[in-house]
Motif scaffolding. Sequence first.
Motif, PDB file in Angstrom:
ATOM      1  N   ASP A 153     -17.457  -6.060   2.434  1.00  0.00           N
ATOM      2  CA  ASP A 153     -17.744  -4.736   1.881  1.00  0.00           C
ATOM      3  C   ASP A 153     -18.894  -4.065   2.618  1.00  0.00           C
ATOM      4  O   ASP A 153     -18.914  -2.850   2.775  1.00  0.00           O
ATOM      5  CB  ASP A 153     -18.106  -4.847   0.394  1.00  0.00           C
ATOM      6  CG  ASP A 153     -16.874  -4.958  -0.489  1.00  0.00           C
ATOM      7  OD1 ASP A 153     -15.770  -4.638  -0.005  1.00  0.00           O
ATOM      8  OD2 ASP A 153     -17.021  -5.347  -1.665  1.00  0.00           O
ATOM      9  N   CYS A 162       0.836  -1.196   0.000  1.00  0.00           N
ATOM     10  CA  CYS A 162       0.000   0.000   0.000  1.00  0.00           C
ATOM     11  C   CYS A 162       0.874   1.250   0.000  1.00  0.00           C
ATOM     12  O   CYS A 162       0.634   2.189  -0.772  1.00  0.00           O
ATOM     13  CB  CYS A 162      -0.933  -0.010   1.205  1.00  0.00           C
ATOM     14  SG  CYS A 162      -1.980   1.455   1.337  1.00  0.00           S
ATOM     15  N   ASP A 203      -9.002   0.550  -0.652  1.00  0.00           N
ATOM     16  CA  ASP A 203      -9.091  -0.130  -1.948  1.00  0.00           C
ATOM     17  C   ASP A 203      -8.476  -1.522  -1.871  1.00  0.00           C
ATOM     18  O   ASP A 203      -9.039  -2.497  -2.368  1.00  0.00           O
ATOM     19  CB  ASP A 203      -8.377   0.678  -3.039  1.00  0.00           C
ATOM     20  CG  ASP A 203      -9.142   1.916  -3.462  1.00  0.00           C
ATOM     21  OD1 ASP A 203     -10.333   2.039  -3.099  1.00  0.00           O
ATOM     22  OD2 ASP A 203      -8.542   2.780  -4.135  1.00  0.00           O
ATOM     23  N   ILE A 204      -7.316  -1.614  -1.238  1.00  0.00           N
ATOM     24  CA  ILE A 204      -6.655  -2.916  -1.095  1.00  0.00           C
ATOM     25  C   ILE A 204      -7.497  -3.835  -0.231  1.00  0.00           C
ATOM     26  O   ILE A 204      -7.635  -5.028  -0.519  1.00  0.00           O
ATOM     27  CB  ILE A 204      -5.237  -2.735  -0.504  1.00  0.00           C
ATOM     28  CG1 ILE A 204      -4.336  -2.061  -1.533  1.00  0.00           C
ATOM     29  CG2 ILE A 204      -4.659  -4.068  -0.057  1.00  0.00           C
ATOM     30  CD1 ILE A 204      -2.978  -1.645  -0.994  1.00  0.00           C
ATOM     31  N   ASN A 234      -7.349   5.979   1.526  1.00  0.00           N
ATOM     32  CA  ASN A 234      -8.136   5.507   0.391  1.00  0.00           C
ATOM     33  C   ASN A 234      -7.481   4.308  -0.294  1.00  0.00           C
ATOM     34  O   ASN A 234      -8.161   3.357  -0.681  1.00  0.00           O
ATOM     35  CB  ASN A 234      -8.357   6.639  -0.614  1.00  0.00           C
ATOM     36  CG  ASN A 234      -9.286   7.706  -0.080  1.00  0.00           C
ATOM     37  OD1 ASN A 234     -10.028   7.487   0.877  1.00  0.00           O
ATOM     38  ND2 ASN A 234      -9.237   8.884  -0.672  1.00  0.00           N
ATOM     39  N   GLN A 235      -6.159   4.346  -0.430  1.00  0.00           N
ATOM     40  CA  GLN A 235      -5.452   3.221  -1.049  1.00  0.00           C
ATOM     41  C   GLN A 235      -5.595   1.969  -0.189  1.00  0.00           C
ATOM     42  O   GLN A 235      -5.811   0.871  -0.709  1.00  0.00           O
ATOM     43  CB  GLN A 235      -3.970   3.572  -1.248  1.00  0.00           C
ATOM     44  CG  GLN A 235      -3.201   2.505  -1.973  1.00  0.00           C
ATOM     45  CD  GLN A 235      -3.710   2.278  -3.390  1.00  0.00           C
ATOM     46  OE1 GLN A 235      -4.025   3.230  -4.106  1.00  0.00           O
ATOM     47  NE2 GLN A 235      -3.815   1.031  -3.788  1.00  0.00           N
ATOM     48  N   ARG A 260     -10.693  -3.905   0.081  1.00  0.00           N
ATOM     49  CA  ARG A 260     -11.826  -4.393  -0.714  1.00  0.00           C
ATOM     50  C   ARG A 260     -11.389  -5.476  -1.702  1.00  0.00           C
ATOM     51  O   ARG A 260     -12.116  -6.430  -1.948  1.00  0.00           O
ATOM     52  CB  ARG A 260     -12.477  -3.234  -1.462  1.00  0.00           C
ATOM     53  CG  ARG A 260     -13.255  -2.314  -0.570  1.00  0.00           C
ATOM     54  CD  ARG A 260     -13.940  -1.196  -1.367  1.00  0.00           C
ATOM     55  NE  ARG A 260     -14.537  -0.242  -0.462  1.00  0.00           N
ATOM     56  CZ  ARG A 260     -14.046   0.956  -0.180  1.00  0.00           C
ATOM     57  NH1 ARG A 260     -12.934   1.356  -0.760  1.00  0.00           N
ATOM     58  NH2 ARG A 260     -14.656   1.757   0.658  1.00  0.00           N
ATOM     59  N   LYS A 261     -10.193  -5.309  -2.255  1.00  0.00           N
ATOM     60  CA  LYS A 261      -9.694  -6.275  -3.248  1.00  0.00           C
ATOM     61  C   LYS A 261      -9.239  -7.575  -2.598  1.00  0.00           C
ATOM     62  O   LYS A 261      -9.266  -8.618  -3.229  1.00  0.00           O
ATOM     63  CB  LYS A 261      -8.534  -5.668  -4.037  1.00  0.00           C
ATOM     64  CG  LYS A 261      -8.964  -4.577  -4.978  1.00  0.00           C
ATOM     65  CD  LYS A 261      -7.765  -3.972  -5.677  1.00  0.00           C
ATOM     66  CE  LYS A 261      -8.180  -2.769  -6.500  1.00  0.00           C
ATOM     67  NZ  LYS A 261      -7.037  -2.052  -7.059  1.00  0.00           N
ATOM     68  N   LYS A 295       1.160   7.086  -6.428  1.00  0.00           N
ATOM     69  CA  LYS A 295       0.055   8.023  -6.666  1.00  0.00           C
ATOM     70  C   LYS A 295       0.469   9.456  -6.363  1.00  0.00           C
ATOM     71  O   LYS A 295       0.095  10.387  -7.081  1.00  0.00           O
ATOM     72  CB  LYS A 295      -1.163   7.635  -5.830  1.00  0.00           C
ATOM     73  CG  LYS A 295      -1.899   6.444  -6.376  1.00  0.00           C
ATOM     74  CD  LYS A 295      -3.178   6.182  -5.628  1.00  0.00           C
ATOM     75  CE  LYS A 295      -3.921   5.044  -6.306  1.00  0.00           C
ATOM     76  NZ  LYS A 295      -5.238   4.810  -5.732  1.00  0.00           N
ATOM     77  N   GLN A 350       2.281   1.956  -3.352  1.00  0.00           N
ATOM     78  CA  GLN A 350       1.263   2.485  -4.242  1.00  0.00           C
ATOM     79  C   GLN A 350       0.915   3.934  -3.899  1.00  0.00           C
ATOM     80  O   GLN A 350       0.631   4.742  -4.788  1.00  0.00           O
ATOM     81  CB  GLN A 350       0.024   1.602  -4.196  1.00  0.00           C
ATOM     82  CG  GLN A 350       0.267   0.231  -4.794  1.00  0.00           C
ATOM     83  CD  GLN A 350      -0.879  -0.742  -4.545  1.00  0.00           C
ATOM     84  OE1 GLN A 350      -1.975  -0.342  -4.180  1.00  0.00           O
ATOM     85  NE2 GLN A 350      -0.608  -2.027  -4.728  1.00  0.00           N
TER      86      GLN A 350
END
Length: 191
Positions: free
Chosen positions: A108, A58, A94-95, A90-91, A97-98, A65, A61
Amino acid sequence: MSFLSGNNTDKQTQLQQCLLDCADGKHKALKQLYDLCSANLFSVALRILKDRALSEDCLQQVFYKVWNNADKYDASKAKAQTWLNTIARNQALDILRKNKHSDQHDSDDALEFIADDAPSQEQHVALSQDSAAMHLCLAELPEQQKIYLEMAFFEGLTHQALSDRTGTSLGTVKTWIRRGLERLRKCMNSI
């Protein structure tokens, strides 16, 4: 200049300048930005992901960004650290959720109930006042207690890591931090 030196305004100014330099494509600014705030951003990711390896990914990433979006930073809308923390948060989400590891993470549906921990306008004012009071109180501490507290809390070092880094005995490190915290508490309560 380290993240410990100077006051909060100096730190924000440093971060803002790094972001401006990143927007201009200056690679050294990204390294300086990393040195200044990677520990903080890593802790944001780790708090959300609860997995060191995912948090390290993360963080990588996040800086990717930041490099690609530094030109979008607007100092009139948010402080540099707030902007960076938001990207990290936010990153990490996102991770999360993935990577639906059911035994480690919420679904979720549960993510919808994660509170937005961004401070409100009133909280910004209170934080600013608390920060000013904290700086006044920190200035009253003996230099060694101040330095060890800053390394422990701003750099996230453990007592053992402080002892190893400075060559000071573990017992002395614990004593200085404990006494420093007691003095800070008394000072903050008197303000």
